[in-house]
Design a protein around this motif. Sequence first.
Motif, PDB file in Angstrom:
ATOM      1  N   GLN A 101       0.624  -3.870  11.325  1.00 54.43           N
ATOM      2  CA  GLN A 101      -0.624  -3.299  10.823  1.00 54.43           C
ATOM      3  C   GLN A 101      -1.573  -2.957  11.977  1.00 54.43           C
ATOM      4  O   GLN A 101      -2.135  -1.861  12.047  1.00 54.43           O
ATOM      5  N   ARG A 102      -1.765  -3.910  12.910  1.00 54.00           N
ATOM      6  CA  ARG A 102      -2.738  -3.722  13.985  1.00 54.00           C
ATOM      7  C   ARG A 102      -2.252  -2.705  15.023  1.00 54.00           C
ATOM      8  O   ARG A 102      -3.063  -2.156  15.774  1.00 54.00           O
ATOM      9  N   THR A 141       0.836   1.803  10.320  1.00 51.71           N
ATOM     10  CA  THR A 141       0.399   2.211   8.988  1.00 51.71           C
ATOM     11  C   THR A 141      -0.256   3.595   9.035  1.00 51.71           C
ATOM     12  O   THR A 141      -0.014   4.428   8.156  1.00 51.71           O
ATOM     13  N   ASP A 142      -1.077   3.846  10.064  1.00 50.61           N
ATOM     14  CA  ASP A 142      -1.724   5.156  10.212  1.00 50.61           C
ATOM     15  C   ASP A 142      -0.674   6.257  10.349  1.00 50.61           C
ATOM     16  O   ASP A 142      -0.793   7.333   9.752  1.00 50.61           O
ATOM     17  N   ILE A 173       4.843  -1.025   3.436  1.00 45.49           N
ATOM     18  CA  ILE A 173       4.036  -2.095   4.022  1.00 45.49           C
ATOM     19  C   ILE A 173       4.401  -3.434   3.387  1.00 45.49           C
ATOM     20  O   ILE A 173       4.430  -4.472   4.055  1.00 45.49           O
ATOM     21  N   ALA A 215      -2.461  -6.876   2.716  1.00 48.59           N
ATOM     22  CA  ALA A 215      -2.231  -6.031   3.887  1.00 48.59           C
ATOM     23  C   ALA A 215      -2.281  -4.549   3.527  1.00 48.59           C
ATOM     24  O   ALA A 215      -2.985  -3.762   4.169  1.00 48.59           O
ATOM     25  N   SER A 220      -5.384  -1.986   4.431  1.00 45.95           N
ATOM     26  CA  SER A 220      -4.997  -0.932   5.371  1.00 45.95           C
ATOM     27  C   SER A 220      -5.231   0.452   4.777  1.00 45.95           C
ATOM     28  O   SER A 220      -5.859   1.316   5.399  1.00 45.95           O
ATOM     29  N   ILE A 265      -7.650   3.598   5.603  1.00 52.07           N
ATOM     30  CA  ILE A 265      -7.050   4.842   6.112  1.00 52.07           C
ATOM     31  C   ILE A 265      -6.983   5.932   5.031  1.00 52.07           C
ATOM     32  O   ILE A 265      -7.463   7.052   5.227  1.00 52.07           O
TER      33      ILE A 265
END
Length: 440
Positions: free
Chosen positions: A78-79, A83-84, A112, A121, A125, A129
């Motif tokens: 995620q970080r 995901t983006d 995810i 999460a 997220s 986004i």
Amino acid sequence: MADLDPLVVTGIMFSSMLVLLMMGAPLAWALLISGVGSAYFLWGVEGLGLLVTSTYGVMDNFLLVALPLFIFMGLMLQRSGITDDLFEMMHKLMGGLPGGLGIGTVIICALIAAMAGVSGAATVSLGIIALPSMLKRGYDKKLVTGTIMAGGALGFLIPPSVLMIVYAFLARESVGKLFAAGLVPGLMLAVIYMLYVLIRCRINPDMGPPAPEEERCNGVEKIKALKALIMPGLIIGSVLGCIIFGITTPSEASAIGAFGAIVAAAMHRRLTMEMMKDVLFSTTKLMGMIMWITMVAVFFSKIYIGLGAGYIVEELLEDAELAPMLVIVAMLACYFVMGMFLDDFAIVFITVPLFVPIVQSLGFDPIWFAVLFILSMQAAYLTPPFGYNLFYMRSVAPPSITIMDLYKSAIPFVIMQTIGLALVVIFPQIALWLPNLIFG
């Protein structure tokens, strides 16, 4: 207190726990205070020995080693911005369809879920986004928020689910079988959500307008966009394949996933010491919370099991002469009501030691019932007044989206989740086909 009826003592224990929760006490403290008080008044100082044995039993369980590594894997992916990249890929692939970004959002939520193992999460997220991007393109706010919240809840079903690992620990079931059993129902629900978005936007294109011509991609650009799937796909395939096909234990597979997440972040040139510290710190906080809840919840459940409450409930059900399926329906109704007020970990620790022996005595497959429980927790996360995904979404949504908007947006998806639950109740092979195929 020892002379009281076991069901009365159980009622006192649960009532005191709920009172403490309503007073704002953390779940671990509510369970600990009500459990210690009950054990002391029932059996004196000797009763407190249950707390020691429960703690040793939890800390000695090898299965729980998988939890911190799966949490680390999800947070790292995620970080690191993967995901983006997935959302950008879906925009290129499906942005030209009415409701295409909504359908793509469900797919990303499923991905995810397979990377993170927890519900929050995907919700947080994509709330950060996808929500602003879809609102900017004219999507209906209730459709968007409902889709993200329901898609985020797929993290309960699609493996590697943290809740499934905890359930397997309590119910003494195979994690691999639970993971296999959750996969088909999870994908079924994802398809139901996508069909709903597609149909709504076909009927009313203003709810999910397609991207303008200048933002649409040609075939070559769409193929190039698929590269965002390579690393997540390899990690998901490796982890699930190792567990489901028995190549490694869940704990070993979680280590493979954690290492793969670090490699993915490094390949994307996003792996920094600051991010690593942040992920490790967040993993430690989440794991510390889970372990405290696990230790005191096992202690709490051992008290009312030691009272014989489970046998008494079983006898009451037998005396009531209810049809076995009605007993299952009553348990699911209990889950639905509890889910409006309690955390999923609280519900699993409180009910599994009581319900699972009854389910087995009635002749039902415990793996099938585990999937029903997980499906019920999905609905609980979207059910007012205290559905967790409602609050996750509220924390990242713009001020123009009120909590009442979120309540209304959740209603059609809770109905769809109930339909999915009913399908698994009526057709158990939806959940059992894959584990039977793999494990015989």
